[in-house]
Structures are given as C-alpha cells and as structure tokens.
Write a protein that holds these residues in place. Structure first.
Motif, PDB file in Angstrom:
ATOM      1  N   SER A  91       0.844  -1.198   0.000  1.00  0.00           N
ATOM      2  CA  SER A  91       0.000   0.000   0.000  1.00  0.00           C
ATOM      3  C   SER A  91       0.879   1.248   0.000  1.00  0.00           C
ATOM      4  CB  SER A  91      -0.895   0.002   1.242  1.00  0.00           C
ATOM      5  OG  SER A  91      -0.107   0.188   2.401  1.00  0.00           O
ATOM      6  N   THR A  92       0.325   2.335  -0.526  1.00  0.00           N
ATOM      7  CA  THR A  92       1.042   3.620  -0.474  1.00  0.00           C
ATOM      8  C   THR A  92       1.253   4.034   0.980  1.00  0.00           C
ATOM      9  OG1 THR A  92      -0.005   4.207  -2.556  1.00  0.00           O
ATOM     10  CG2 THR A  92       1.012   6.003  -1.338  1.00  0.00           C
ATOM     11  N   ALA A  93       0.295   3.699   1.833  1.00  0.00           N
ATOM     12  CA  ALA A  93       0.399   4.079   3.253  1.00  0.00           C
ATOM     13  C   ALA A  93       1.651   3.474   3.887  1.00  0.00           C
ATOM     14  CB  ALA A  93      -0.854   3.633   4.003  1.00  0.00           C
ATOM     15  N   CYS A  94       1.976   2.221   3.547  1.00  0.00           N
ATOM     16  CA  CYS A  94       3.191   1.593   4.097  1.00  0.00           C
ATOM     17  C   CYS A  94       4.439   2.337   3.624  1.00  0.00           C
ATOM     18  CB  CYS A  94       3.287   0.129   3.667  1.00  0.00           C
ATOM     19  SG  CYS A  94       2.118  -0.923   4.515  1.00  0.00           S
ATOM     20  N   LEU A  95       4.413   2.794   2.372  1.00  0.00           N
ATOM     21  CA  LEU A  95       5.571   3.512   1.832  1.00  0.00           C
ATOM     22  C   LEU A  95       5.720   4.870   2.512  1.00  0.00           C
ATOM     23  CD1 LEU A  95       5.081   2.601  -1.949  1.00  0.00           C
ATOM     24  CD2 LEU A  95       6.487   1.434  -0.247  1.00  0.00           C
ATOM     25  N   VAL A  96       4.589   5.506   2.816  1.00  0.00           N
ATOM     26  CA  VAL A  96       4.615   6.785   3.543  1.00  0.00           C
ATOM     27  C   VAL A  96       5.163   6.559   4.953  1.00  0.00           C
ATOM     28  CG1 VAL A  96       3.173   8.620   4.539  1.00  0.00           C
ATOM     29  CG2 VAL A  96       2.737   7.831   2.206  1.00  0.00           C
ATOM     30  N   GLN A  97       4.665   5.505   5.596  1.00  0.00           N
ATOM     31  CA  GLN A  97       5.113   5.184   6.960  1.00  0.00           C
ATOM     32  C   GLN A  97       6.641   5.047   6.999  1.00  0.00           C
ATOM     33  OE1 GLN A  97       3.921   1.291   8.212  1.00  0.00           O
ATOM     34  NE2 GLN A  97       5.101   1.393  10.095  1.00  0.00           N
ATOM     35  N   GLN A  98       7.176   4.329   6.016  1.00  0.00           N
ATOM     36  CA  GLN A  98       8.617   4.087   5.972  1.00  0.00           C
ATOM     37  C   GLN A  98       9.367   5.393   5.676  1.00  0.00           C
ATOM     38  OE1 GLN A  98      10.947   3.864   3.302  1.00  0.00           O
ATOM     39  NE2 GLN A  98      12.527   2.665   4.368  1.00  0.00           N
ATOM     40  N   ALA A  99       8.869   6.152   4.677  1.00  0.00           N
ATOM     41  CA  ALA A  99       9.558   7.389   4.263  1.00  0.00           C
ATOM     42  C   ALA A  99       9.585   8.423   5.386  1.00  0.00           C
ATOM     43  CB  ALA A  99       8.873   7.976   3.034  1.00  0.00           C
ATOM     44  N   LEU A 100       8.566   8.440   6.229  1.00  0.00           N
ATOM     45  CA  LEU A 100       8.498   9.409   7.325  1.00  0.00           C
ATOM     46  C   LEU A 100       9.173   8.889   8.595  1.00  0.00           C
ATOM     47  CD1 LEU A 100       6.553  10.878   5.399  1.00  0.00           C
ATOM     48  CD2 LEU A 100       5.133  11.408   7.374  1.00  0.00           C
ATOM     49  N   GLY A 101       9.656   7.669   8.538  1.00  0.00           N
ATOM     50  CA  GLY A 101      10.321   7.085   9.708  1.00  0.00           C
ATOM     51  C   GLY A 101       9.377   6.867  10.867  1.00  0.00           C
ATOM     52  N   LEU A 102       8.117   6.543  10.566  1.00  0.00           N
ATOM     53  CA  LEU A 102       7.154   6.306  11.646  1.00  0.00           C
ATOM     54  C   LEU A 102       7.404   4.933  12.254  1.00  0.00           C
ATOM     55  CD1 LEU A 102       3.923   7.714   9.935  1.00  0.00           C
ATOM     56  CD2 LEU A 102       5.632   8.922  11.307  1.00  0.00           C
ATOM     57  N   SER A 103       6.879   4.744  13.447  1.00  0.00           N
ATOM     58  CA  SER A 103       7.147   3.502  14.150  1.00  0.00           C
ATOM     59  C   SER A 103       6.463   2.313  13.452  1.00  0.00           C
ATOM     60  CB  SER A 103       6.668   3.665  15.593  1.00  0.00           C
ATOM     61  OG  SER A 103       5.670   2.770  15.907  1.00  0.00           O
ATOM     62  N   GLN A 104       7.031   1.121  13.635  1.00  0.00           N
ATOM     63  CA  GLN A 104       6.424  -0.085  13.040  1.00  0.00           C
ATOM     64  C   GLN A 104       5.078  -0.384  13.680  1.00  0.00           C
ATOM     65  OE1 GLN A 104       9.217  -3.331  13.158  1.00  0.00           O
ATOM     66  NE2 GLN A 104      10.304  -2.565  11.364  1.00  0.00           N
ATOM     67  N   ASP A 105       4.889   0.180  14.858  1.00  0.00           N
ATOM     68  CA  ASP A 105       3.650  -0.024  15.599  1.00  0.00           C
ATOM     69  C   ASP A 105       2.562   0.924  15.053  1.00  0.00           C
ATOM     70  OD1 ASP A 105       1.845  -0.567  17.580  1.00  0.00           O
ATOM     71  OD2 ASP A 105       2.808   0.759  19.055  1.00  0.00           O
ATOM     72  N   THR A 106       2.414   0.922  13.734  1.00  0.00           N
ATOM     73  CA  THR A 106       1.475   1.838  13.062  1.00  0.00           C
ATOM     74  C   THR A 106       0.643   1.039  12.068  1.00  0.00           C
ATOM     75  OG1 THR A 106       3.161   3.574  13.140  1.00  0.00           O
ATOM     76  CG2 THR A 106       1.329   3.954  11.658  1.00  0.00           C
ATOM     77  N   MET A 107      -0.666   1.186  12.145  1.00  0.00           N
ATOM     78  CA  MET A 107      -1.522   0.487  11.179  1.00  0.00           C
ATOM     79  C   MET A 107      -1.571   1.335   9.904  1.00  0.00           C
ATOM     80  SD  MET A 107      -5.483  -0.600  11.501  1.00  0.00           S
ATOM     81  CE  MET A 107      -5.344  -1.748  12.844  1.00  0.00           C
ATOM     82  N   SER A 108      -1.027   0.795   8.818  1.00  0.00           N
ATOM     83  CA  SER A 108      -0.908   1.578   7.578  1.00  0.00           C
ATOM     84  C   SER A 108      -1.583   0.837   6.441  1.00  0.00           C
ATOM     85  CB  SER A 108       0.569   1.795   7.220  1.00  0.00           C
ATOM     86  OG  SER A 108       1.238   2.415   8.279  1.00  0.00           O
ATOM     87  N   PHE A 109      -2.554   1.485   5.803  1.00  0.00           N
ATOM     88  CA  PHE A 109      -3.270   0.828   4.708  1.00  0.00           C
ATOM     89  C   PHE A 109      -3.958   1.870   3.825  1.00  0.00           C
ATOM     90  CE2 PHE A 109      -7.574   1.344   6.421  1.00  0.00           C
ATOM     91  CZ  PHE A 109      -7.309   1.591   7.759  1.00  0.00           C
ATOM     92  N   ASP A 110      -4.299   1.437   2.614  1.00  0.00           N
ATOM     93  CA  ASP A 110      -4.988   2.330   1.669  1.00  0.00           C
ATOM     94  C   ASP A 110      -6.479   2.007   1.659  1.00  0.00           C
ATOM     95  OD1 ASP A 110      -2.427   3.063   1.057  1.00  0.00           O
ATOM     96  OD2 ASP A 110      -2.445   2.293  -0.998  1.00  0.00           O
ATOM     97  N   ILE A 111      -7.272   3.008   1.292  1.00  0.00           N
ATOM     98  CA  ILE A 111      -8.678   2.737   1.048  1.00  0.00           C
ATOM     99  C   ILE A 111      -9.052   3.235  -0.351  1.00  0.00           C
ATOM    100  CG2 ILE A 111      -9.462   2.673   3.443  1.00  0.00           C
ATOM    101  CD1 ILE A 111     -10.422   5.499   3.167  1.00  0.00           C
ATOM    102  N   GLY A 112      -9.940   2.502  -0.987  1.00  0.00           N
ATOM    103  CA  GLY A 112     -10.367   2.851  -2.339  1.00  0.00           C
ATOM    104  C   GLY A 112     -11.827   3.250  -2.339  1.00  0.00           C
ATOM    105  N   ALA A 113     -12.087   4.510  -2.157  1.00  0.00           N
ATOM    106  CA  ALA A 113     -13.467   4.994  -2.252  1.00  0.00           C
ATOM    107  C   ALA A 113     -13.517   6.156  -3.245  1.00  0.00           C
ATOM    108  CB  ALA A 113     -13.992   5.412  -0.887  1.00  0.00           C
ATOM    109  N   ALA A 114     -12.542   6.149  -4.173  1.00  0.00           N
ATOM    110  CA  ALA A 114     -12.465   7.152  -5.241  1.00  0.00           C
ATOM    111  C   ALA A 114     -12.533   8.569  -4.661  1.00  0.00           C
ATOM    112  CB  ALA A 114     -13.542   6.883  -6.283  1.00  0.00           C
ATOM    113  N   CYS A 115     -13.336   9.421  -5.272  1.00  0.00           N
ATOM    114  CA  CYS A 115     -13.334  10.835  -4.864  1.00  0.00           C
ATOM    115  C   CYS A 115     -13.924  11.043  -3.471  1.00  0.00           C
ATOM    116  CB  CYS A 115     -14.077  11.677  -5.887  1.00  0.00           C
ATOM    117  SG  CYS A 115     -13.476  11.446  -7.552  1.00  0.00           S
ATOM    118  N   SER A 116     -14.582  10.023  -2.913  1.00  0.00           N
ATOM    119  CA  SER A 116     -15.076  10.118  -1.531  1.00  0.00           C
ATOM    120  C   SER A 116     -14.027   9.625  -0.530  1.00  0.00           C
ATOM    121  CB  SER A 116     -16.338   9.265  -1.350  1.00  0.00           C
ATOM    122  OG  SER A 116     -17.276   9.519  -2.356  1.00  0.00           O
ATOM    123  N   GLY A 117     -12.854   9.234  -1.025  1.00  0.00           N
ATOM    124  CA  GLY A 117     -11.868   8.536  -0.192  1.00  0.00           C
ATOM    125  C   GLY A 117     -11.428   9.296   1.040  1.00  0.00           C
TER     126      GLY A 117
END
Ligand code: UT7
Length: 315
Positions: A93-119
């Motif tokens: 997921s893009t969220a995991c890549l953001v988590q890594q790039a920002l150096g956030l802790s591994q103890d972070t729930m990271s995931f994408d959602i697909g709701a298009a323009c309502s996302g």
C-alpha cells in the motif's frame, strides 16, 4: 461521540502545469470550452513525481506542522491511511511507503482505502474510529492521486477534467461537534477504471450521468449532515465540496441563497484531483487564513462507486 480535530495539513502537486491551451494541442478542445463547462484553467501533471512521492511530500509537511504546533512525536502517529485509486503499486500500500519514508514507528496500522473521490471523507471516519482505541494518539490521513496514469488522452470529455496532487492531515480526537455519513450504490457503469490484468486500465465516464448524480447527492449529503448535527446552513462557516466541476458546486450553492460565499472553490488551479481535492482545499484555506478555531465546516465528497459522504467538523 468523540469529534475529530485537524491538527495540521499539507499538500503537494507536481511541478508541471498543463493549461487548457496545452490540452487543446492534445485533443480537439479549447480554453473557452473547458473553463465555461468546468471552471478549470489548469492542472498539475506528474513527470518525475508519483502518487507515492506526492503522498510523502504532503504528509511530511503536515507532520512538520503538527510537531511545531502540538509537539507531537512521529511515534505518536498510530494510523496511516491513504485514500487513492491510482496507487503506484497494487501492493504494498502507499500508506506503508509513507510510513517508511516518514520514519514512523512499526507499531502503526498503515493501509490504503479505495473509495475514489469520496476517499478522504471515508478515511476521516476510518481514522476517527481507529483512534477511539488509541487514546492520546494521532492519525495521518492522505488523499493522493496520479490520475494522469489512467487518463485516455484521446478522449476529450474526460481527460480535460482531471489532475494530479496530494493533500494530507494529521488528526486527533477531541470533544467538538462532529457528524459523519457515507453511502455507496455499486454502480460500475458510469465511472470506472478496470484493474490490473484487464485489457485496458483507463478512466471511463458518462459525464452527464455523473453530473446529475453529483448535484443530487451533494445536496442530500449536505442536508443530512446538517440535520444530524442539529444545525442549519446559517451555523456553517464553510462548505468544502469535492472539486469535480465548478458548475456542479454552483448548482448546489444556489439552493442555499445568501450562503453562496461559504462554498469554497479552487478547481481552476488543480482540476479534479479525486481523493486529494478536499485535503488540498483545506490546506489552501488554512494557508489563506480562512480557518479560525471553532469554525464549523461541512465536507462533502462524491465519486466512483458510486460513493458519497459528508462530514461536519469543527476547526
Ligand atoms: O469526481 C467525479 C468525476 N466526474 C465528474 O464529476 C464529471 C461530471 N460531469 C461533467 O463535469 C460534465 O458532464 C463534463 C465536463 C464531463 C462534460 O460537460 P457537458 O456539459 O456534460 O458536455 P456533454 O458531454 O453534454 O457534451 C456537449 C458537447 C458534445 O458535443 P455535441 O455532441 O453537442 O456536438 C461533446 O462532444 O461538448 C463536446 N465536448 C467537448 N467539446 C470541446 C465534450 N468534451 C469536450 C471538450 N472540448 N473537452
């Protein structure tokens, strides 16, 4: 019910600006047609940037501001949600890549959602719900899109409408007034893009059908959330709608005479950036000094799914 507080925001757009005149060199169109039918003057289109790099840049800006404002530590972020329909990878997921790039802790729930323009709006309630189990912690919600990857640049009625960009918000719970609604109806015919392994991965849209749907649900979403919040349009400081077409927003704002100036619009500069349009607008509004503490803002999103969603938040 706990409300949500937007601690900080950030946005990122590609360097390359494509004007309507530039579009007229690609398809049979004109600045006059595009600006009259949509309100769009230009859009940003990725060259070197990607959905991931835009998400990271917007998130870094939001996190930096949140650190300055509330002294939060990166490890206080426990949830990263990216709303996107144009992620660079199917997985991770893009969220995991953001988590890594920002150096956030591994103890972070990271995931994408697909709701298009309502996302972004779906993500707001997802983050709020997850924070209920993470007392004193923060969430990072991002809308990021590289729609140019899926546009058919031979199809003039759709390719002129969209742009690339990202917006991010750092969120925490608070006790302010909050209401949220989300809907979907499973329509895959009027706005869709087939997925990996299909013969074409291009955005397809029945513009007029989507237009009628948008006008209907914008009003319904707005009215419903006012009722839920037990307030009226008089009590609202701003309405931030998904920026899909200036005419859609104008249709709806005319139904609230005397309150037209509350409907924020920036589509002229970005075109429709799908899940990124609302957080980009919020970030611009903050930068312009329009948002003061205690203001009540209604957010309304709509798009493929067909999905729609509205929220009442307090700044
Ligand atoms: O996030 C949600 C995503 N999507 C939306 O919200 C889209 C909602 N729909 C719209 O914004 C509008 O329907 C469009 C902007 C896509 C189209 O505007 P319209 O006023 O509904 O135009 P139309 O499709 O009815 O087309 C009118 C005419 C047609 O020509 P004829 O048949 O009347 O000769 C089209 O071929 O305009 C023509 N046309 C264009 N002409 C110049 C369509 N696209 C273009 C163009 N430049 N780019």
């Amino acid at each position: 019910m706990k409300g949500i507080h937007i601690v900080a925001t950030g946005r990122a757009v590609p360097k390359k600006i494509v004007t309507n005149d530039d579009m007229s060199k690609i398809v049979d169109t004109s600045h006059e047609w595009i600006v009259t039918r949509t309100g769009i003057c230009q859009r940003h289109i990725c060259e070197e940037e990607t959905c991931t790099t835009l998400a990271v840049e917007a998130a870094q800006k939001a996190l930096k501001e949140a650190i300055q404002k509330e002294g939060i530590k990166p490890e206080d972020i426990k949830v990263v949600v990216v709303a996107s329909v144009t992620s660079e990878y199917s997985f991770p997921s893009t969220a995991c890549l953001v988590q890594q790039a920002l150096g956030l802790s591994q103890d972070t729930m990271s995931f994408d959602i697909g709701a298009a323009c309502s996302g972004f709006l779906y993500g707001l309630e997802v983050c709020r719900s997850l924070l209920m189990a993470q007392e004193g912690k923060y969430a990072l919600l991002i809308g990021s899109e590289q729609l140019s990857r899926v546009l058919d640049f031979t199809e003039r009625s759709s390719c002129i409408l969209f742009g690339d960009g990202a917006g991010a918000a750092v969120l925490r719970l608070d006790d302010s007034l909050y209401a949220h609604r989300a809907w979907s109806d499973g329509n895959k015919d009027v706005l869709y893009c087939k997925g990996a392994g299909q013969e074409e991965m291009k955005l397809r849209m029945e513009g007029q059908d989507v237009f009628k749907f948008a006008v209907r649900v914008l009003k319904q979403g707005l009215d419903t959330i006012l009722t839920d919040g037990e307030i009226t349009i008089e009590d609202v400081d701003y309405v931030v709608c998904h920026q899909a077409n200036k005419r859609i927003i104008e249709h709806v704002m005319k139904k609230y005479p005397g309150h037209e100036q509350k409907f924020y619009m920036n589509i002229e500069n970005y075109a429709n950036t799908s899940g990124a349009s609302i957080p980009i607008a919020l970030d611009e509004m903050r930068e312009e000094g329009l948002l003061q503490e205690g203001m009540k803002i209604v957010l309304v999103g709509f798009g493929a799914g067909l999905t729609w969603s509205s929220a009442l938040i307090t700044i």
